[in-house]
Write a protein that holds these residues in place. Sequence first.
Motif, PDB file in Angstrom:
ATOM      1  N   PRO A  69       0.623  -1.203   0.350  1.00  0.00           N
ATOM      2  CA  PRO A  69      -0.010   0.100   0.282  1.00  0.00           C
ATOM      3  C   PRO A  69       0.386   1.020   0.043  1.00  0.00           C
ATOM      4  CG  PRO A  69       0.063  -0.947   2.199  1.00  0.00           C
ATOM      5  CD  PRO A  69       0.346  -2.175   1.423  1.00  0.00           C
ATOM      6  N   VAL A  70       1.995   1.470   0.221  1.00  0.00           N
ATOM      7  CA  VAL A  70       2.540   2.726   0.562  1.00  0.00           C
ATOM      8  C   VAL A  70       3.363   2.888  -0.755  1.00  0.00           C
ATOM      9  CG1 VAL A  70       5.118   3.222   1.853  1.00  0.00           C
ATOM     10  CG2 VAL A  70       3.557   1.709   3.018  1.00  0.00           C
ATOM     11  N   LEU A  71       4.040   1.443  -1.394  1.00  0.00           N
ATOM     12  CA  LEU A  71       4.010   1.585  -2.641  1.00  0.00           C
ATOM     13  C   LEU A  71       2.621   2.324  -3.800  1.00  0.00           C
ATOM     14  CD1 LEU A  71       6.224  -1.503  -2.883  1.00  0.00           C
ATOM     15  CD2 LEU A  71       7.675   1.103  -2.844  1.00  0.00           C
ATOM     16  N   GLU A  72       2.361   1.831  -3.581  1.00  0.00           N
ATOM     17  CA  GLU A  72       1.285   1.739  -4.859  1.00  0.00           C
ATOM     18  C   GLU A  72       0.231   3.779  -4.168  1.00  0.00           C
ATOM     19  OE1 GLU A  72      -2.020  -0.506  -3.465  1.00  0.00           O
ATOM     20  OE2 GLU A  72      -1.836  -1.877  -5.388  1.00  0.00           O
ATOM     21  N   GLU A  73       0.816   3.859  -2.491  1.00  0.00           N
ATOM     22  CA  GLU A  73       0.446   5.565  -2.130  1.00  0.00           C
ATOM     23  C   GLU A  73       1.478   6.345  -3.451  1.00  0.00           C
ATOM     24  OE1 GLU A  73      -0.076   8.653   0.975  1.00  0.00           O
ATOM     25  OE2 GLU A  73       0.305   6.799   1.391  1.00  0.00           O
ATOM     26  N   ALA A  74       3.013   5.783  -3.394  1.00  0.00           N
ATOM     27  CA  ALA A  74       4.099   6.079  -3.819  1.00  0.00           C
ATOM     28  C   ALA A  74       4.429   6.785  -5.095  1.00  0.00           C
ATOM     29  CB  ALA A  74       5.165   6.283  -3.637  1.00  0.00           C
ATOM     30  N   VAL A  75       3.428   5.575  -6.179  1.00  0.00           N
ATOM     31  CA  VAL A  75       3.095   6.106  -7.934  1.00  0.00           C
ATOM     32  C   VAL A  75       1.572   6.732  -7.842  1.00  0.00           C
ATOM     33  CG1 VAL A  75       2.906   4.601  -9.520  1.00  0.00           C
ATOM     34  CG2 VAL A  75       3.889   3.679  -8.105  1.00  0.00           C
ATOM     35  N   ARG A  76       0.901   7.009  -7.164  1.00  0.00           N
ATOM     36  CA  ARG A  76       0.191   7.535  -7.726  1.00  0.00           C
ATOM     37  C   ARG A  76       0.142   8.706  -6.892  1.00  0.00           C
ATOM     38  NH1 ARG A  76      -2.864  10.181  -3.812  1.00  0.00           N
ATOM     39  NH2 ARG A  76      -1.824   8.747  -2.572  1.00  0.00           N
ATOM     40  N   LEU A  77       0.906   9.847  -5.618  1.00  0.00           N
ATOM     41  CA  LEU A  77       1.510  10.980  -6.035  1.00  0.00           C
ATOM     42  C   LEU A  77       2.361  11.036  -6.818  1.00  0.00           C
ATOM     43  CD1 LEU A  77       1.153  13.598  -4.224  1.00  0.00           C
ATOM     44  CD2 LEU A  77       3.151  12.208  -2.299  1.00  0.00           C
TER      45      LEU A  77
END
Length: 654
Positions: A69-77
């Motif tokens: 979830p942390v990596l997915e948030e980083a990609v989205r941001l």
Amino acid sequence: MPEPASTQSPPFAEAKAANLSALKQAQQHRIDSVSALVDANLTPDYRRVVLLTELARALKLKQVEDALPVLEEAVRLARQLERHDLVAETLLDLADYYISLANYGPAKRCLQDAQLEFELIRDLGGEVRCLGRLALVADQQGQYAASLAYCYKGMTMANTSETRRFQTSLKIQAGNTFTKLGDYKHAHEYLSDALRVARHYDYPDRINLALGGLGDVARRQKHWALARRFYLQSMAVSQRLGLAAEVLAMQLNLAEVDERQGNNANALALGYPVLRQSVAAGQLLAIPRALGLLARASLQMGRPDSAIYYGKRSLRASQAVRSKEGARAANEVLALAYAARKDFAQAYTASSGRKAYNDSLLNEATTNRTAALRLNYELGQQQNQIKVLTQQARLQAQQRELYRLRQQTQLIGIAGISLLAILVGGYFFWRFRRRQSARETELRARLAADLRDDVGTLLRQISLQSNLLQEGLADAAGQRLQINRLSDASRTAVRQLNDVVWSLDAQNDYLTDLLSRMRDYGHEVICPRNIELDFKLPNALPVYRLHARLRRNLYLIYKESLQNILKHAQAVSRVTVGVRLEGPQLILDIVDDGQPAAVGTHVALGRNGQGVTTIYNRATAIGGAATTGPVLAATGTVTGYGVRVVVPLPHLSA
């Protein structure tokens, strides 16, 4: 069935447990610190993306699944910020996450997207990194030809400081793939070259990988001591860098070396902590290997129950990560362990499973080896073409260099000739200036002599006449005579000075100027004596520029001729001056109608004095000739006296 107890001594086991606990505490402290920074920085900016990726890396060391979830948030941001560099880096981290879980489909998609982002920002290093991970994915899936193709593609890209480190990783990956294909010669070449480059440019995080790869080559060839040395060197470098995953992989390799050499106790002693750490860190690819190691070592130590326990777990873990090699090895151990317990039905089932996996691996190995051989053949052909093209390029470069050297030689020759021409021209110019200076010096000397002889004599006469007048010794008639003489001497001195000034003026260098001056002078000295002056000139005179020496000497010859007439001719009533041009020559005739004292005697004319000699000398000085003598009529009677001067003229002036 419970996990069998470790063979380690209680104090050593306690120390290992304490170290493991300390490591977990350090990991949790790192996670808490980065989480606090993430919570404190809620602004959607570059800093938050960096903090999220750091948090994901910390979570992966403890439990891989927690990082998603942390990596997915980083990609989205990163996509929201429209920063292509951030998007590419976060996609790479997400791909690494999927690779660690052997989830290769999403990993490939992330790598392809990241490669497009790197291409947009023209980041060659990023593109090479994507190719390296794609090669790793293909290798782990058993697609060795595709893995080598990715490696070769990355290695053919521009080798710069930006790409050199990552191309070193590609060489390591190619070496590992060749090791799995059994092509140890090429594997050793690529890994040794990668190690040399990594040591030369000080890439410690590549040195450990190259050493580990060389250890795998030595282990496959059963060079156990050499393999152990490479593994220990790699582990030492990884420990200095704090790379826990690489240290864990080398510990597992050392345990397998012990197991292959029959040191099962040491293999178990190393295998138990490796298994625990792999499970704790979520290293899914290492777990089947560690379980298989424990199963084989337990079987060889006469513990079939433990072997069955670890073999089943290894089979499930291998199937989870789609490792056919691990599943085949697990079935093989299970078949032997069941046979040792005389459970032949289970042994047959496990043996059938091993055979199925073995046939599948054999087919895949044959296919992969064939593809790899075909790829090597094509690459060999390409390399041969590259060699031919390189030789052609080298030949063309040599031809260009030869042409450049030829041009350089020609330029040097031209420069040398130009320099020589300049030197020769300078020498001749110096000679010209020297001659000109000599002529000027000679001219000054002649002018000084003329002034001293002519004007000086006249000035002395004027001074003498003035003194006589001042003394008053003469009567009135004598004084008038003295005054007339004084006046004539003054006019003559002025005329001499005017002649000097005229001869120095460059505006009077043309033939027409000379003839005008001659006409004026003739009228000044001849006409006052009641003598008729007749000038005969061509109707059209070309423009001739006369140098000072020619102009002056012609003028002085003309003056000397008129003075001789005034001094020596008798009963002169007419003087004829003729000028004509015949080719490149000027002919000057000065003829008077003076009569001799005694008919037929040449000497009686009185014209053979110093004046005639001066005329001859001046004509010779300017490259001409002079003739003098009486003028005879058809009857042989002397009708006068003539002077003829013939001199060469310069080229016509524009």
